[in-house]
Design an enzyme around this catalytic site. Structure first.
Site, PDB file in Angstrom:
ATOM      1  N   HIS A  63       0.837  -1.203   0.000  1.00 51.93           N
ATOM      2  CA  HIS A  63       0.000   0.000   0.000  1.00 51.93           C
ATOM      3  C   HIS A  63       0.873   1.256   0.000  1.00 51.93           C
ATOM      4  O   HIS A  63       0.622   2.199  -0.761  1.00 51.93           O
ATOM      5  CB  HIS A  63      -0.929  -0.033   1.219  1.00 51.93           C
ATOM      6  CG  HIS A  63      -1.918   1.074   1.275  1.00 51.93           C
ATOM      7  ND1 HIS A  63      -1.826   2.098   2.195  1.00 51.93           N
ATOM      8  CD2 HIS A  63      -3.031   1.319   0.543  1.00 51.93           C
ATOM      9  CE1 HIS A  63      -2.846   2.920   2.024  1.00 51.93           C
ATOM     10  NE2 HIS A  63      -3.594   2.479   1.023  1.00 51.93           N
ATOM     11  N   ASP A 105      -6.113   1.858  -2.022  1.00 54.03           N
ATOM     12  CA  ASP A 105      -6.869   1.517  -0.817  1.00 54.03           C
ATOM     13  C   ASP A 105      -7.691   0.250  -1.025  1.00 54.03           C
ATOM     14  O   ASP A 105      -7.761  -0.615  -0.146  1.00 54.03           O
ATOM     15  CB  ASP A 105      -7.771   2.680  -0.406  1.00 54.03           C
ATOM     16  CG  ASP A 105      -6.994   3.881   0.126  1.00 54.03           C
ATOM     17  OD1 ASP A 105      -5.753   3.796   0.265  1.00 54.03           O
ATOM     18  OD2 ASP A 105      -7.643   4.915   0.395  1.00 54.03           O
TER      19      ASP A 105
END
EC number: 3.1.1.4
Length: 138
Positions: A63, A105
């Site tokens: 991420h 996300d």
């Protein structure tokens, strides 16, 4: 009062649009994203260094790398369009930067879901000082 303080501390260290990312995590894992993943391992939360401690921490590492590739907006504050359709997260909107942040996300939330079996409470509130090994490359 103590609970309020803990939540406030958690809010300080999470990257991305906190509410949106937290909702994605909740939707995919059933866990309260802020308390479950903030300051988990070496990469969940603000920044990161060292080797990811497990597959869950690796989700945060990936991420962070994804955010590092986003150009044209600040992934830490971007507000994007998304929806939940038949259990899936669908990123929308016309702005390519905001869509990219949403995708980062979305992929992380799915990664958390796919690696729930690796989640280990010993990595909650993990000290960054214990993250000494050389960092992986994005």
């Amino acid at each position: 009062m103590r609970t309020l303080w803990i939540v406030a501390v958690c809010l300080i260290g999470v990257e991305g649009n906190l509410y949106q990312f937290g909702e994605m995590i909740n939707q995919k894992t059933g866990n309260f994203g802020l308390l479950s993943y903030v300051y988990y391992g070496c990469y969940c939360g603000w920044g990161g260094k060292g080797k990811p401690q497990d597959a869950t921490d690796r989700c945060c590492f990936v991420h962070d790398c994804c955010y590092g590739r986003v150009k044209g907006c600040d992934p830490k504050t971007a507000t994007y369009s998304y929806s939940f359709e038949n259990g899936d997260i669908v990123c929308g909107g016309d702005d390519p930067c905001l869509r990219a942040v949403c995708e980062c996300d979305r992929v992380a939330a799915i990664c958390f879901r796919e690696n729930m079996n690796t989640y280990d409470k010993k990595y909650m509130l993990y000290s960054i000082f214990d993250c000494k090994e050389e960092s992986d490359q994005c």
